[in-house]
Structure formats: C-alpha cells, structure tokens
Design a protein around this motif. Structure first.
Motif, short mmCIF file in Angstrom:
data_model
loop_
_atom_site.label_atom_id
_atom_site.label_comp_id
_atom_site.label_asym_id
_atom_site.label_seq_id
_atom_site.Cartn_x
_atom_site.Cartn_y
_atom_site.Cartn_z
N ARG A 182 25.08 24.77 -42.57
CA ARG A 182 25.71 23.33 -42.12
C ARG A 182 25.71 22.42 -43.21
NH1 ARG A 182 23.93 20.60 -36.30
NH2 ARG A 182 24.40 22.69 -35.65
N ALA A 183 26.91 21.89 -43.41
CA ALA A 183 26.94 20.90 -44.59
C ALA A 183 26.30 19.38 -44.21
CB ALA A 183 28.25 20.64 -45.11
N HIS A 184 26.44 18.98 -42.96
CA HIS A 184 26.38 17.74 -42.57
C HIS A 184 24.63 17.27 -43.19
CE1 HIS A 184 25.98 13.78 -40.57
NE2 HIS A 184 25.18 14.29 -39.73
N PRO A 185 23.68 17.96 -42.91
CA PRO A 185 22.41 17.68 -43.10
C PRO A 185 22.21 17.34 -44.81
CG PRO A 185 22.05 19.58 -41.82
CD PRO A 185 23.54 19.27 -42.15
N HIS A 186 22.94 18.04 -45.49
CA HIS A 186 22.85 17.87 -47.13
C HIS A 186 23.56 16.62 -47.15
CE1 HIS A 186 21.10 21.46 -48.13
NE2 HIS A 186 21.91 22.29 -47.15
N VAL A 187 24.68 16.29 -46.83
CA VAL A 187 25.28 14.89 -47.12
C VAL A 187 24.58 13.78 -46.60
CG1 VAL A 187 27.47 13.46 -46.26
CG2 VAL A 187 27.81 15.97 -46.60
N ALA A 188 23.80 13.79 -45.51
CA ALA A 188 22.90 12.88 -45.02
C ALA A 188 21.86 12.82 -45.98
CB ALA A 188 22.29 13.05 -43.63
N LEU A 189 21.16 13.76 -46.51
CA LEU A 189 19.99 13.66 -47.51
C LEU A 189 20.62 13.16 -48.82
CD1 LEU A 189 18.52 16.98 -46.75
CD2 LEU A 189 17.45 14.87 -46.31
N SER A 190 21.66 13.48 -49.10
CA SER A 190 22.34 12.79 -50.32
C SER A 190 22.49 11.17 -50.23
CB SER A 190 23.95 13.42 -50.57
OG SER A 190 24.45 12.66 -51.63
N GLN A 191 22.88 10.72 -48.99
CA GLN A 191 23.26 9.44 -48.84
C GLN A 191 21.57 8.86 -48.70
OE1 GLN A 191 24.88 9.50 -45.05
NE2 GLN A 191 26.99 9.71 -45.67
N LEU A 192 20.83 9.38 -48.29
CA LEU A 192 19.38 8.72 -48.49
C LEU A 192 18.68 8.71 -49.84
CD1 LEU A 192 17.84 10.48 -45.24
CD2 LEU A 192 18.07 8.41 -45.28
N ALA A 193 19.15 9.64 -50.57
CA ALA A 193 18.65 9.80 -51.86
C ALA A 193 19.39 8.85 -52.66
CB ALA A 193 18.82 11.24 -52.42
N PRO A 236 18.80 23.53 -34.89
CA PRO A 236 19.03 22.50 -35.87
C PRO A 236 19.82 21.23 -34.99
CG PRO A 236 20.65 24.40 -35.90
CD PRO A 236 19.59 24.76 -35.04
N GLY A 237 20.16 21.45 -33.90
CA GLY A 237 21.01 20.51 -33.14
C GLY A 237 19.97 19.24 -33.01
N ALA A 238 18.84 19.41 -32.40
CA ALA A 238 18.10 18.43 -32.09
C ALA A 238 17.68 17.61 -33.33
CB ALA A 238 16.92 18.78 -31.23
N ASP A 255 19.34 25.80 -40.55
CA ASP A 255 21.03 26.24 -40.77
C ASP A 255 21.49 26.15 -41.96
OD1 ASP A 255 23.54 26.98 -40.22
OD2 ASP A 255 23.90 25.81 -38.64
N PRO A 256 21.36 26.94 -42.80
CA PRO A 256 21.84 26.89 -44.20
C PRO A 256 23.24 26.80 -44.11
CG PRO A 256 20.34 28.58 -44.11
CD PRO A 256 20.69 28.44 -42.82
N HIS A 274 14.75 11.55 -43.09
CA HIS A 274 14.66 12.68 -44.19
C HIS A 274 13.93 14.01 -43.64
CE1 HIS A 274 12.96 14.58 -47.88
NE2 HIS A 274 14.00 13.88 -48.44
N THR A 275 12.91 13.68 -42.88
CA THR A 275 12.30 14.59 -42.09
C THR A 275 13.09 15.44 -41.32
OG1 THR A 275 10.04 13.60 -42.41
CG2 THR A 275 10.24 15.54 -40.73
N ALA A 276 13.78 14.54 -40.49
CA ALA A 276 15.01 15.37 -39.64
C ALA A 276 15.84 16.32 -40.35
CB ALA A 276 15.32 14.58 -38.63
N PHE A 277 16.59 15.58 -41.38
CA PHE A 277 17.70 16.52 -41.69
C PHE A 277 17.26 17.32 -42.87
CE2 PHE A 277 20.27 12.52 -40.88
CZ PHE A 277 21.24 12.82 -40.23
N THR A 278 15.78 17.36 -43.26
CA THR A 278 15.52 18.34 -44.15
C THR A 278 15.33 19.74 -43.18
OG1 THR A 278 14.49 17.03 -45.74
CG2 THR A 278 13.56 19.10 -45.55
N ARG A 279 14.72 19.52 -42.07
CA ARG A 279 14.62 20.48 -41.12
C ARG A 279 15.90 21.12 -40.69
NH1 ARG A 279 11.59 24.64 -39.80
NH2 ARG A 279 11.22 24.99 -37.41
N ALA A 280 16.68 20.43 -40.21
CA ALA A 280 17.92 20.95 -39.85
C ALA A 280 18.71 21.79 -40.98
CB ALA A 280 18.96 19.69 -39.46
N ALA A 281 18.61 21.38 -42.41
CA ALA A 281 19.19 21.99 -43.29
C ALA A 281 18.32 23.40 -43.38
CB ALA A 281 19.14 21.44 -44.54
N ALA A 282 17.16 23.45 -43.29
CA ALA A 282 16.41 24.74 -43.49
C ALA A 282 16.66 25.70 -42.38
CB ALA A 282 15.04 24.32 -43.53
#
Length: 306
Positions: free
Chosen positions: A246-257, A187-189, A243-244, A233-241
């Motif tokens: 990790r909270a940060h990708p969901h925070v970023a996806l919330s900001q984008l939404a 997920p890091g990349a 590594d379930p 959106h694509t990058a953070f969605t992939r990261a969230a999938a």
C-alpha cells in the motif's frame, strides 16, 4: 423500513427512469439465464477474471447473470453490487443491494456492501446535492450490522468513515480505535486513524495561523498539533508495516516528514511510495533536485527494479 427506502427525495437520484421505446423498435429480450453447472462455472470464472482486471462493468453484468441463474446465492448478489458500484453504476447497485437485504433477510454482507456503496457514491458521483444523507444512511446500516456482529471489520471501518465525514471526529476516532483493537493486524483501521489525525492537525494549524495565539494559549495549541502529528506518524508507520503493498501510508509519512523539515526522510518515504505505485502524485522536480542526468537515470532505474 430501510434507511434508503425512507429517503423519498433521494430515491429520485437512485432510480433510472424508463425511456419510451422508439416507434417500430422491438423490446430487447432479457438475457437467458445460465442453467447448466458448466455454464455457471465458466461465467463465474469470467466474472472474477474481469473484476481482477479492473473491467468492473463487464464483471457486474456477469455476476448479475449468475445471480439470476442462482437466486439463492448471496455471494453472487454481493459481487454484482460491488462491481456495479466500482463501475459507477450506483443507482443499479443500490437498488440491487437494498432489494437483496429484504430477500436475504439478516445477511450482514449484503448490508455491509450497501453501506460501502452509499459512501462510494457520495465520494465519486458528481452532482450529489446532499452527500450527508448518504453518509447518514451508511452509518445507520453499518451500526445495525455491528449490533449483530461487533467484530465485523468492514462495518466498523465504514461507520468510522461515515462519522468522520459527518463531522463527529471523536466518534470516528473511537470507532477506528475499536477496529484497531479488535483487528490489530489489519492496516485499514490504522490508515483511518492516521487520516483523522492528519485532518485534525491541519485544522489546528489553520487555527494557529488565524488566531496567532501567544503565551500559554500558543503552547497548548502547539502541544495539540504535536500530539496529532505523533498519532498520525504512529498510525501510518503501523499501516505501512502491516501492508507493504500500500503506497498511501508512505505518501502520508513523506508529508509528515516534510512538515518537520526532514527532507531526506520525506524523500525516502516518497521513493518507497513510488516503488509501490508509480502513479502516485509526486513533485519529481523536487525529488530530483540537484541531480545530474545520470543520477536521475539511476534513481528511476532503481525504482523500476524495486
């Protein structure tokens, strides 16, 4: 000569001066080295236990003792440097790891930990006058590791992060994309690619507000903004999938939404982040807007259960 050694002014930040002993006060003897395998096993268990519990200073002291007792063990030195850095003892960590690079000539893990510690110091230590020196040193060290091992994930990400901080966002993106290509299930990349895209989008939005373009210029700028939003959106969605936990990708996806005025989606992603990490920064008034006390109670009860 190492990049760290070449930065003579910077070494003043890294070296802790020796204070004179108070009159009549005897110098404390150095701690005795662990000599038996049983003692080493017990100390190693205690060191990793302290690190797992977040007591990084105590873990560092134990790994240092282990490293003195078994100077041939590079893993003890790397662990000591890691915990020294995480406990904020950056000068000690950098001195140890820089000396370790010479002692364990060719050790990629020592070099990688040194690059990581330089970036961590620039991020966390107050009063660093020229963080770009630390970023540049970290980039040079990471690049040297990649010349020997192009698949070294940590150093690929460290190089991308250092170039991003130095302002070469095109190079940072290229390195992050290379990391994702070589390690698609890490997920890091994807997190780093999302961060770069969000930062680029923020700058483009500032430019749009400042320049107020019209016509074709506005259309082109809006298209750039939309492209960066999709990349993020694509990058953070992939990261969230990937590594379930990790909270940060969901925070970023919330900001984008939220930027897209998709309030329900933004709320859902923020709740996902809070379920993973209750300490995530969140606007709880907005999160519970329009709810009565029973609904708020049920919301937080569900979060605790999750």
């Amino acid at each position: 000569m190492s990049p760290v050694a070449r930065r003579t002014p910077l070494l003043l930040l890294f070296v802790t001066p020796l204070l004179p002993m108070a009159p009549g006060r005897a110098q404390q003897p150095a701690p005795a080295a662990v000599v038996t395998p049983q003692e080493q096993n017990a100390l190693r268990a205690a060191a990793y236990k302290a690190e797992n519990e977040g007591r990084f200073g105590a873990a560092a002291d134990r790994f240092l003792k282990l490293s003195r007792a078994a100077p041939e063990r590079v893993d003890y030195l790397v662990a000591a440097g890691r915990c020294l850095g995480r406990s904020g003892r950056f000068g000690e960590a950098i001195d140890l790891l820089d000396a370790g690079r010479r002692r364990f000539d060719g050790s990629l893990e020592v070099a990688a930990m040194l690059a990581r510690t330089l970036l961590l110091r620039a991020e966390r230590e107050a009063g660093i006058v020229h963080p770009e020196v630390l970023w540049a040193d970290a980039a040079e060290i990471a690049e040297g590791v990649l010349q020997l091992d192009p698949d070294h994930l940590d150093c690929r990400l460290l190089l991308a992060q250092a170039e991003f901080l130095l302002g070469d966002w095109a190079r940072a993106t290229a390195e992050a994309e290379e990391a994702a290509r070589r390690h698609p299930d890490h997920p890091g990349a994807h997190v780093l690619l999302g961060r770069i895209a969000m930062e680029t989008m923020a700058r483009l939005l500032q430019r749009h507000a400042a320049e107020r373009p019209t016509g074709a210029a506005e259309a082109n700028l809006v298209a750039e903004i939309s492209a960066e939003r999709r990349r993020a959106h694509t990058a953070f969605t992939r990261a969230a999938a990937l590594d379930p936990t990790r909270a940060h990708p969901h925070v970023a996806l919330s900001q984008l939404a939220s930027l897209d005025h998709k309030d329900d989606e933004a709320r859902r992603h923020l709740l996902d982040a809070l379920a993973i990490d209750p300490e995530v920064s969140a606007d709880h008034d907005r999160l519970t807007q329009g709810m009565d006390w029973q609904a708020r109670r049920d919301l937080y009860r569900d979060l605790r259960e999750r």
